[in-house]
Write an enzyme that holds these catalytic residues in place. Sequence first.
Site, short mmCIF file in Angstrom:
data_model
loop_
_atom_site.label_atom_id
_atom_site.label_comp_id
_atom_site.label_asym_id
_atom_site.label_seq_id
_atom_site.Cartn_x
_atom_site.Cartn_y
_atom_site.Cartn_z
CB SER A 119 31.99 26.70 29.10
OG SER A 119 30.78 26.82 28.96
CG HIS A 140 37.16 25.64 31.40
ND1 HIS A 140 36.80 25.10 32.32
CD2 HIS A 140 36.14 27.11 31.21
CE1 HIS A 140 35.42 26.05 32.46
NE2 HIS A 140 34.86 26.71 31.51
N1 3HC Z 1 38.81 41.91 35.50
C1 3HC Z 1 40.17 42.54 36.58
N2 3HC Z 1 40.06 42.11 37.73
C2 3HC Z 1 38.82 42.21 38.08
C3 3HC Z 1 37.88 41.66 38.12
C4 3HC Z 1 37.67 42.02 36.43
N3 3HC Z 1 36.31 41.47 35.82
N4 3HC Z 1 37.10 41.99 39.32
C5 3HC Z 1 37.63 42.18 40.36
N5 3HC Z 1 39.21 42.15 39.48
C6 3HC Z 1 40.17 42.29 40.66
C7 3HC Z 1 39.83 43.61 41.20
O1 3HC Z 1 40.78 44.81 40.84
C8 3HC Z 1 40.50 43.14 42.57
O2 3HC Z 1 42.03 43.07 42.53
P1 3HC Z 1 42.84 43.75 44.36
O3 3HC Z 1 42.15 42.90 45.32
O4 3HC Z 1 44.32 43.32 43.63
O5 3HC Z 1 42.44 45.11 44.17
C9 3HC Z 1 39.80 41.74 42.79
O6 3HC Z 1 39.80 41.62 41.49
C10 3HC Z 1 38.97 41.88 43.88
O7 3HC Z 1 38.04 42.70 43.28
P2 3HC Z 1 36.61 43.93 44.19
O8 3HC Z 1 37.88 44.04 45.29
O9 3HC Z 1 36.27 44.68 43.23
O10 3HC Z 1 36.02 42.67 43.65
P3 3HC Z 1 35.68 41.25 45.18
O11 3HC Z 1 36.42 41.30 46.14
O12 3HC Z 1 34.35 41.15 45.45
O13 3HC Z 1 35.74 39.98 44.19
C11 3HC Z 1 35.71 38.58 42.55
C12 3HC Z 1 34.93 40.03 42.94
C13 3HC Z 1 37.03 37.95 42.40
C14 3HC Z 1 34.96 38.55 41.20
C15 3HC Z 1 35.04 37.57 43.67
O14 3HC Z 1 34.21 37.70 43.91
C16 3HC Z 1 34.90 36.11 43.61
O15 3HC Z 1 35.76 35.52 43.06
N6 3HC Z 1 33.82 35.62 42.51
C17 3HC Z 1 34.17 34.36 42.05
C18 3HC Z 1 33.92 34.03 40.91
C19 3HC Z 1 34.01 32.86 40.15
O16 3HC Z 1 32.93 31.68 41.09
N7 3HC Z 1 34.04 32.45 39.06
C20 3HC Z 1 34.04 31.46 38.35
C21 3HC Z 1 32.14 31.18 37.48
S1 3HC Z 1 32.54 30.25 36.78
C22 3HC Z 1 33.29 30.15 35.80
O17 3HC Z 1 33.39 31.10 35.41
C23 3HC Z 1 33.27 29.60 34.41
C24 3HC Z 1 32.53 29.77 33.00
O18 3HC Z 1 32.77 28.32 31.53
C25 3HC Z 1 31.04 29.58 33.50
#
Ligand code: 3HC
Length: 467
Positions: A119, A140
């Site tokens: 990252s 990434h």
């Molecule tokens: N593993 C697998 N599947 C997951 C999961 C995980 N850890 N977390 C959530 N899911 C799936 C769920 O099963 C669900 O699937 P479905 O809708 O088909 O049933 C779907 O994702 C939505 O999950 P939830 O309903 O439990 O939760 P939310 O609607 O609150 O969504 C989220 C969770 C997808 C994490 C949402 O909050 C989101 O998009 N957050 C932003 C995350 C983000 O910004 N990530 C990038 C960070 S930066 C990075 O990673 C780069 C690095 O270099 C630092």
Amino acid sequence: MVFETVGVVGLGTMGAGIAEVFARAGIRVVGVEADQEALDRGLGHLEASTGRALEKGRLSAGEREEILSRVTLTTSRDDLRDADLVVEAIPEVMEYKVALFTDLDRICKPSAVLATNTSSLQVTALAAATGRPGRVVGMHFFNPAPVMGLVEVVGTVVTEPGVVTSVSDLAVRLGKTPVAVGDRAGFVVNRLLLPYLNHAVTLLDHGVAARDDIDNAMRLGVGLPMGPFSLLDLIGLDTSYEIMGVLFEESRSERHVPSPLLRSYVAAGWLGRKSGRGFYGESAAESTPEKAAASTVRVEGSQELAATLAAAGFKDSAEPDVVLRVGEAALGERVVQVRVTGKVAELSGSVLTSRQAVLCARDLLRVAGYTPVPCRRSVIDALLYAHLNDAVHMYSSGYASIADIDAAMRLGCGYPQGPFELMESIGLAKVRDGLRALYAEHLSPSFAPAPLLDQLVTAGLDAFPRA
Ligand code: 3HC
């Protein structure tokens, strides 16, 4: 280039997620960890994630078995000899990664592509550590890898023609959207996201607003899927701090100075979800719905807000308990400044405002159906406008197109709209004027409107130029 067998080295949260993504797309995966204990943890991640999908009915038991059967787990790197591609997801320590890439270069067949999920580290430096620099790229993924739709494919000055395209095609086969970029600290997403998250920590540190209020403002007011502190806990505070350090190292910009509070949390071992505690972690006290202490209120500057409060049963009077003032600031013991964004009402008092008036305003706005965000000044303006301004600077620097930046933030971070789409919905003039006001107050270069934004507004345009 054909990718039929893929190696994943490092099966922490990201590595295991990446292995799952490949296996779901029908690709054989060789997952490598340093020892049996780490391997068992990696398998645990895979089982938990696919188990959750099974529970939610998104996978059948048979499909889940097939996915898991495509993944071979091993502690021997030599088992990567037949891999067409290896993706590395080990801890972000340059020495470890250089040692790994040197090893992979020796073990893997000459045609294999070596990719890093780093990252923050320089992909070019890893490429240079191998005898095949032209076949080393960044791949990434975003956390959680099985869910987020973006893969940044990072090419370097030495990448052979065609490698970035082949890896991008593979990302499409995985059901992801690739965005191809050059090797600059933070790539697109982390370079935009992390300064915004770091800025939220600074606001917390400076007492501008409380943790939950800042999270609520960005989630409910702006519509982002997570507030900055929940997201920092997901990404990891150590990772976030490291990325800020790398950004600062490259840019020397005030905007990229890592927050001292973030550093303290990392030093305390509060790293977020992975350590059980970050900005969140202590069991939250149950909040009992508060009753509004005010019964009379006057709203100045917004008929809409006045109507909502009247409908919620609050009456106007000659001597109201609290005056809610929208727009132009006014002073008074009972006067509270309010800004409504969606269902969020940011509220702040002046030096004359009594604490009682602010508490009354908070409680009655809650009863009227808003999420109150007490703050010394608007959290949304400061965080959002500086973040959007960064996107304009990035585009103007020639690093990425508007379409790529928008897609990257939508798919990598789940934003409802990309930064340029968001600016166009808000209105370019409003964003520019908001930045000007913040700049006049703070004299911080982060708030000086990017020249392109300023020029578009001056020219009377309300959209960005798209090819
Ligand atoms: N593993 C697998 N599947 C997951 C999961 C995980 N850890 N977390 C959530 N899911 C799936 C769920 O099963 C669900 O699937 P479905 O809708 O088909 O049933 C779907 O994702 C939505 O999950 P939830 O309903 O439990 O939760 P939310 O609607 O609150 O969504 C989220 C969770 C997808 C994490 C949402 O909050 C989101 O998009 N957050 C932003 C995350 C983000 O910004 N990530 C990038 C960070 S930066 C990075 O990673 C780069 C690095 O270099 C630092």
